[in-house]
Enzyme design. Sequence first.
Site, PDB file in Angstrom:
ATOM      1  N   ASN A   9       4.744  -5.253  -1.571  1.00 55.24           N
ATOM      2  CA  ASN A   9       4.621  -5.014  -0.130  1.00 55.24           C
ATOM      3  C   ASN A   9       4.995  -3.553   0.096  1.00 55.24           C
ATOM      4  O   ASN A   9       6.162  -3.206   0.070  1.00 55.24           O
ATOM      5  CB  ASN A   9       5.573  -5.957   0.625  1.00 55.24           C
ATOM      6  CG  ASN A   9       5.667  -5.632   2.103  1.00 55.24           C
ATOM      7  OD1 ASN A   9       4.821  -4.897   2.633  1.00 55.24           O
ATOM      8  ND2 ASN A   9       6.675  -6.175   2.768  1.00 55.24           N
ATOM      9  N   TRP A  10       3.972  -2.741   0.289  1.00 59.28           N
ATOM     10  CA  TRP A  10       4.229  -1.297   0.393  1.00 59.28           C
ATOM     11  C   TRP A  10       4.850  -0.897   1.729  1.00 59.28           C
ATOM     12  O   TRP A  10       5.353   0.199   1.875  1.00 59.28           O
ATOM     13  CB  TRP A  10       2.922  -0.522   0.174  1.00 59.28           C
ATOM     14  CG  TRP A  10       2.383  -0.571  -1.219  1.00 59.28           C
ATOM     15  CD1 TRP A  10       2.866  -1.304  -2.275  1.00 59.28           C
ATOM     16  CD2 TRP A  10       1.248   0.149  -1.724  1.00 59.28           C
ATOM     17  NE1 TRP A  10       2.099  -1.076  -3.395  1.00 59.28           N
ATOM     18  CE2 TRP A  10       1.104  -0.193  -3.076  1.00 59.28           C
ATOM     19  CE3 TRP A  10       0.340   1.038  -1.146  1.00 59.28           C
ATOM     20  CZ2 TRP A  10       0.083   0.333  -3.882  1.00 59.28           C
ATOM     21  CZ3 TRP A  10      -0.678   1.560  -1.937  1.00 59.28           C
ATOM     22  CH2 TRP A  10      -0.799   1.210  -3.292  1.00 59.28           C
ATOM     23  N   LYS A  11       4.764  -1.783   2.708  1.00 54.33           N
ATOM     24  CA  LYS A  11       5.269  -1.481   4.064  1.00 54.33           C
ATOM     25  C   LYS A  11       4.605  -0.205   4.600  1.00 54.33           C
ATOM     26  O   LYS A  11       3.458   0.060   4.280  1.00 54.33           O
ATOM     27  CB  LYS A  11       6.802  -1.391   4.044  1.00 54.33           C
ATOM     28  CG  LYS A  11       7.443  -2.604   3.376  1.00 54.33           C
ATOM     29  CD  LYS A  11       8.920  -2.720   3.599  1.00 54.33           C
ATOM     30  CE  LYS A  11       9.434  -3.987   2.921  1.00 54.33           C
ATOM     31  NZ  LYS A  11      10.852  -4.227   3.162  1.00 54.33           N
ATOM     32  N   HIS A  96       6.511 -11.417   8.197  1.00 50.55           N
ATOM     33  CA  HIS A  96       7.579 -10.652   7.551  1.00 50.55           C
ATOM     34  C   HIS A  96       8.724 -10.450   8.547  1.00 50.55           C
ATOM     35  O   HIS A  96       8.480 -10.255   9.743  1.00 50.55           O
ATOM     36  CB  HIS A  96       7.046  -9.310   7.048  1.00 50.55           C
ATOM     37  CG  HIS A  96       8.029  -8.620   6.154  1.00 50.55           C
ATOM     38  ND1 HIS A  96       9.093  -7.916   6.651  1.00 50.55           N
ATOM     39  CD2 HIS A  96       8.135  -8.568   4.800  1.00 50.55           C
ATOM     40  CE1 HIS A  96       9.812  -7.460   5.628  1.00 50.55           C
ATOM     41  NE2 HIS A  96       9.258  -7.837   4.492  1.00 50.55           N
ATOM     42  N   GLU A  98      10.476  -8.005   9.224  1.00 52.17           N
ATOM     43  CA  GLU A  98      10.396  -6.753  10.004  1.00 52.17           C
ATOM     44  C   GLU A  98       9.432  -6.914  11.181  1.00 52.17           C
ATOM     45  O   GLU A  98       9.636  -6.329  12.247  1.00 52.17           O
ATOM     46  CB  GLU A  98       9.979  -5.598   9.076  1.00 52.17           C
ATOM     47  CG  GLU A  98      11.124  -5.212   8.136  1.00 52.17           C
ATOM     48  CD  GLU A  98      10.696  -4.659   6.794  1.00 52.17           C
ATOM     49  OE1 GLU A  98       9.524  -4.260   6.632  1.00 52.17           O
ATOM     50  OE2 GLU A  98      11.548  -4.639   5.881  1.00 52.17           O
ATOM     51  N   GLU A 168      12.590 -14.714   1.967  1.00 59.05           N
ATOM     52  CA  GLU A 168      13.212 -13.397   1.957  1.00 59.05           C
ATOM     53  C   GLU A 168      14.441 -13.400   2.856  1.00 59.05           C
ATOM     54  O   GLU A 168      14.318 -13.253   4.083  1.00 59.05           O
ATOM     55  CB  GLU A 168      12.228 -12.343   2.463  1.00 59.05           C
ATOM     56  CG  GLU A 168      10.971 -12.238   1.623  1.00 59.05           C
ATOM     57  CD  GLU A 168      10.305 -10.873   1.781  1.00 59.05           C
ATOM     58  OE1 GLU A 168      10.118 -10.195   0.770  1.00 59.05           O
ATOM     59  OE2 GLU A 168       9.988 -10.490   2.921  1.00 59.05           O
ATOM     60  N   GLY A 174      15.843  -4.614   1.221  1.00 55.06           N
ATOM     61  CA  GLY A 174      16.082  -3.173   1.246  1.00 55.06           C
ATOM     62  C   GLY A 174      17.556  -2.795   1.226  1.00 55.06           C
ATOM     63  O   GLY A 174      17.918  -1.651   1.476  1.00 55.06           O
ATOM     64  N   SER A 214      15.300  -7.077  -2.447  1.00 61.41           N
ATOM     65  CA  SER A 214      15.926  -6.278  -3.507  1.00 61.41           C
ATOM     66  C   SER A 214      15.663  -6.840  -4.904  1.00 61.41           C
ATOM     67  O   SER A 214      16.529  -6.793  -5.776  1.00 61.41           O
ATOM     68  CB  SER A 214      17.427  -6.126  -3.254  1.00 61.41           C
ATOM     69  OG  SER A 214      17.645  -5.434  -2.030  1.00 61.41           O
ATOM     70  N   GLY A 236      10.641  -2.109  -2.047  1.00 59.12           N
ATOM     71  CA  GLY A 236      10.958  -0.802  -2.621  1.00 59.12           C
ATOM     72  C   GLY A 236      10.483  -0.618  -4.055  1.00 59.12           C
ATOM     73  O   GLY A 236       9.892   0.424  -4.396  1.00 59.12           O
TER      74      GLY A 236
HETATM   75  P1  PGA Z   1      12.729  -4.992  -0.825  1.00 60.24           P
HETATM   76  O1  PGA Z   1      11.721  -5.605   0.272  1.00 60.24           O
HETATM   77  O2  PGA Z   1      12.216  -5.415  -2.178  1.00 60.24           O
HETATM   78  O3  PGA Z   1      12.658  -3.503  -0.633  1.00 60.24           O
HETATM   79  O4  PGA Z   1      14.077  -5.553  -0.539  1.00 60.24           O
HETATM   80  C1  PGA Z   1      11.156  -6.881   0.105  1.00 60.24           C
HETATM   81  C2  PGA Z   1      10.284  -7.194   1.302  1.00 60.24           C
HETATM   82  O5  PGA Z   1      10.659  -6.854   2.434  1.00 60.24           O
HETATM   83  O6  PGA Z   1       9.186  -7.773   1.145  1.00 60.24           O
END
Ligand code: PGA
Length: 251
Positions: A9-11, A96, A98, A168, A174, A214, A236
């Site tokens: 997931n590049w966001k 997600h 976010e 998640e 993150g 993470s 990440g």
């Molecule tokens: P992260 O993000 O690996 O940077 O913790 C995971 C995600 O939000 O899909």
Amino acid sequence: MRKNIVAGNWKMNTTLQEGIQLANDVNEALKGVDAKCDVVICVPFTHLASVNAVIDPEKLGLGAENCADHLKGAYTGEVSAPMVASTGAKYVILGHSERRQYYGETSETLKEKVKLALAEGLTPIFCIGEVLEERENGTYNDVVKAQIEEALFDLSADDFKKIVLAYEPVWAIGTGKTATDEQAQDMHAHIRSTIAGKYGKEVADEISILYGGSCKPGNAKGLFAQPDIDGGLIGGAALDAESFMGIVTAF
Ligand code: PGA
């Protein structure tokens, strides 16, 4: 039997040129590897068609990070499920944390998004997970159960089987703070039994449930060894081909 999947997931990262380079790097790296899982990259809308043109679809799947809750029309700035599908993408991340947290996505809007994505033949990677306060006050199992029930339980069993779930825990995204193998396994087993309660054990056993938060080359092996963890949704660590491949090869 259910599939193992590692999805990036590049966001909101990489320019178009950087994104094409990263997709190329992952695509090249996969050529030398007999991956024991499906590998997917979910990229910004602006990158989808260009990335699709440089990857080998047999080895690397492509997905979007969101889609609209309407089919078409006067929704300035939105990108619909048919638009996503028309780029060659096969997956779409939905719900997600976010999106829920910063853009007010609710189970009601997500229900629409899931239906529209499925109608286009896209595979939703549907995210669920509790925030830190819910982990600490012990309500996390109920929170995650409600997220699944509210957005997904009006689907037929046949449609439900087309979904990939991603657990998640928001406190792990993150932050460098991963759920322990045991915390993740316990939740994944809870999710699978929630599904079994509604659709039966056979359907529950077919659903891939990914862990996200993470996840890194160093902890992926332990997580993926858990019986109910079928891969990862990687933020990440997906922004660097080498670390992403370190997770892919953890299977
Ligand atoms: P992260 O993000 O690996 O940077 O913790 C995971 C995600 O939000 O899909």
